[in-house]
Design an enzyme around this catalytic site. Structure first.
Site, PDB file in Angstrom:
ATOM      1  N   LYS A  65      62.388  28.258 -29.595  1.00 58.25           N
ATOM      2  CA  LYS A  65      62.049  26.902 -29.150  1.00 58.25           C
ATOM      3  C   LYS A  65      62.841  26.561 -27.888  1.00 58.25           C
ATOM      4  O   LYS A  65      63.801  27.246 -27.538  1.00 58.25           O
ATOM      5  CB  LYS A  65      62.326  25.890 -30.268  1.00 58.25           C
ATOM      6  CG  LYS A  65      63.774  25.805 -30.720  1.00 58.25           C
ATOM      7  CD  LYS A  65      63.930  24.800 -31.851  1.00 58.25           C
ATOM      8  CE  LYS A  65      65.380  24.738 -32.316  1.00 58.25           C
ATOM      9  NZ  LYS A  65      65.584  23.729 -33.363  1.00 58.25           N
ATOM     10  N   TYR A 287      85.017  11.527  -7.094  1.00 62.55           N
ATOM     11  CA  TYR A 287      84.762  10.109  -7.280  1.00 62.55           C
ATOM     12  C   TYR A 287      85.879   9.453  -8.085  1.00 62.55           C
ATOM     13  O   TYR A 287      86.375   9.999  -9.077  1.00 62.55           O
ATOM     14  CB  TYR A 287      83.421   9.907  -7.999  1.00 62.55           C
ATOM     15  CG  TYR A 287      82.225  10.126  -7.097  1.00 62.55           C
ATOM     16  CD1 TYR A 287      81.929   9.217  -6.092  1.00 62.55           C
ATOM     17  CD2 TYR A 287      81.410  11.241  -7.248  1.00 62.55           C
ATOM     18  CE1 TYR A 287      80.832   9.409  -5.260  1.00 62.55           C
ATOM     19  CE2 TYR A 287      80.309  11.446  -6.421  1.00 62.55           C
ATOM     20  CZ  TYR A 287      80.033  10.518  -5.422  1.00 62.55           C
ATOM     21  OH  TYR A 287      78.953  10.716  -4.596  1.00 62.55           O
TER      22      TYR A 287
END
Length: 397
Positions: A65, A287
């Site tokens: 999957k 940041y």
């Protein structure tokens, strides 16, 4: 003119050497790519079989999957030819298995999401996991000529989907009636353990499941990768096992590395240093200045970020390999890049190769643990903008 010449000499010194690291030919110029090794998948499949008893060994669903856990079903399907069946989430994935040439049985974990899904039961060899009574009603009214086998799922100790202990036998009676009428094929029993990765996580749950299905005919399936590798007695007592993560070379255990389990990583993620910054003591990196340099240091800028699927929440200290040397992530991961400490790699320059996981002794589960997540999330989370090269073959998308 003298300044220009000096600048060009300095720039030339930062250029990648002639023997610059591998970049998949024909892929986009940005030096970030994943490599998938189908041979490792074949090795891991054999390793999982070896963990089961030779006599009367269960058959094996290879769970593919999420496009084979992000590796690409088309890339790894040839390596799964020795699996007894494939396991997917929904019927579209099952149809894709057929389009790619798989002719063996396919187990559909999601079963039917609506009555309209019965129109997709147009291929032999389908096995549907049934989790609630309405799905049996839809099958009873199905116009499909094919007769899928069904697996009744017990809710067990995970309580995601499935029948409770009180409702299970009534569902089995309905299913066996449908089988007797020729609407469906064989009826089996399926359970999924919530704590198979723990040493004591299966015995109680398995005993409860066995009591629920006591005396009922039909095959049994219970075991994922963790159960196969840690709870062999329970796995050996079933007719089908369903490994997923371990097929792709990642350990399902927090306390055991994949290498200790004899597994080989099937995906590695690679990039390059694309910039070098000389950061003064006290200056911030990234940041919000999430990392503050305690002393003057060299910082490498690597082209890979959260838009590529690398976890934004990976903290300072998450391991990275630069030019064959282990070092660490610094500050916050941004959309397209990250910063790494070049202190342990003083020779590193622009173009230096970077391994983000899956090679050079850096496992995907170690990176995932540092980032507070699991290997499966990293493997399935790579974005479509990351090109993929296949080991031993030409590049592919």
């Amino acid at each position: 003119m003298h300044r220009l010449r000096a600048y060009l000499r300095a720039a030339h010194a930062q250029m990648p050497p002639v023997n610059a690291p591998y970049r998949p030919e024909g892929l986009i110029a940005r030096p970030l790519y994943a490599r998938v090794d189908a041979g490792a998948v074949a090795h891991n499949l054999a390793r999982l079989r070896a963990a089961l008893p030779a006599a009367g060994a269960p058959r094996l669903w290879a769970t593919v999957k999420a496009d084979a856990y992000g590796h690409g079903l088309a890339r790894v399907l040839p390596a799964l030819r020795d699996a007894d069946g494939l396991a997917v989430l929904h019927l579209d994935e099952a149809r894709n298995c057929r389009r790619l040439g798989w002719r063996g049985p396919v187990l559909v974990y999601g079963g039917l999401y609506s009555q309209a899904d019965t129109l997709l039961l147009d291929t032999p060899g389908l096995h549907l996991v049934i989790t609630h009574a309405a799905q049996l009603q839809w099958l009873a009214q199905s116009p499909a000529a094919e007769r899928p086998a069904v697996w009744l799922r017990f809710a067990g100790d995970i309580h995601h989907t499935g029948f409770s202990a009180d409702d299970y036998r009534a569902a089995f009676e309905v299913a066996t009636d449908l089988a007797a009428r020729g609407v469906i094929g064989e009826v089996g029993h399926l359970n999924h353990y919530a704590r198979a990765d723990e040493a004591d996580g299966v015995a109680t749950a398995d005993a409860q499941f066995r009591e629920v299905i006591r005396g009922l005919p039909g095959p049994v399936s219970t075991s994922n990768s963790a159960a196969v590798l840690r709870h062999g007695l329970q796995a050996a007592a079933t007719q089908w096992v369903r490994p997923g993560l371990a097929l792709y070379g990642a350990s399902p255990f927090a306390d055991r590395a994949s290498s200790d389990l004899g597994l080989l990583p099937a995906m590695s993620l690679h990039s390059q240093v694309v910039g070098v910054q000389r950061v003064k003591a006290g200056a911030g990196v990234g940041y919000s200045g999430a990392f503050l340099a305690a002393e003057d240091m060299a910082v490498g800028i690597v082209t890979c970020g959260y838009a590529d699927g690398y976890p934004r929440h990976a903290p300072t200290g998450t391991p990275v390999v630069v030019a064959g040397m282990r070092t660490r992530l610094l500050g916050r991961v941004s959309m397209d890049m990250m910063a790494v400490d070049l202190g342990p790699v003083p020779q590193a320059a622009i173009g230096a190769p970077v391994t983000l996981w899956g090679a050079d002794g850096l496992s995907v589960e170690e990176v995932a643990s540092s980032a507070g997540t699991i290997a499966a999330q990293l493997l399935t989370g790579l974005s479509a903008r990351v090109p993929v090269a296949q080991a031993g073959a030409g590049p592919a998308r």
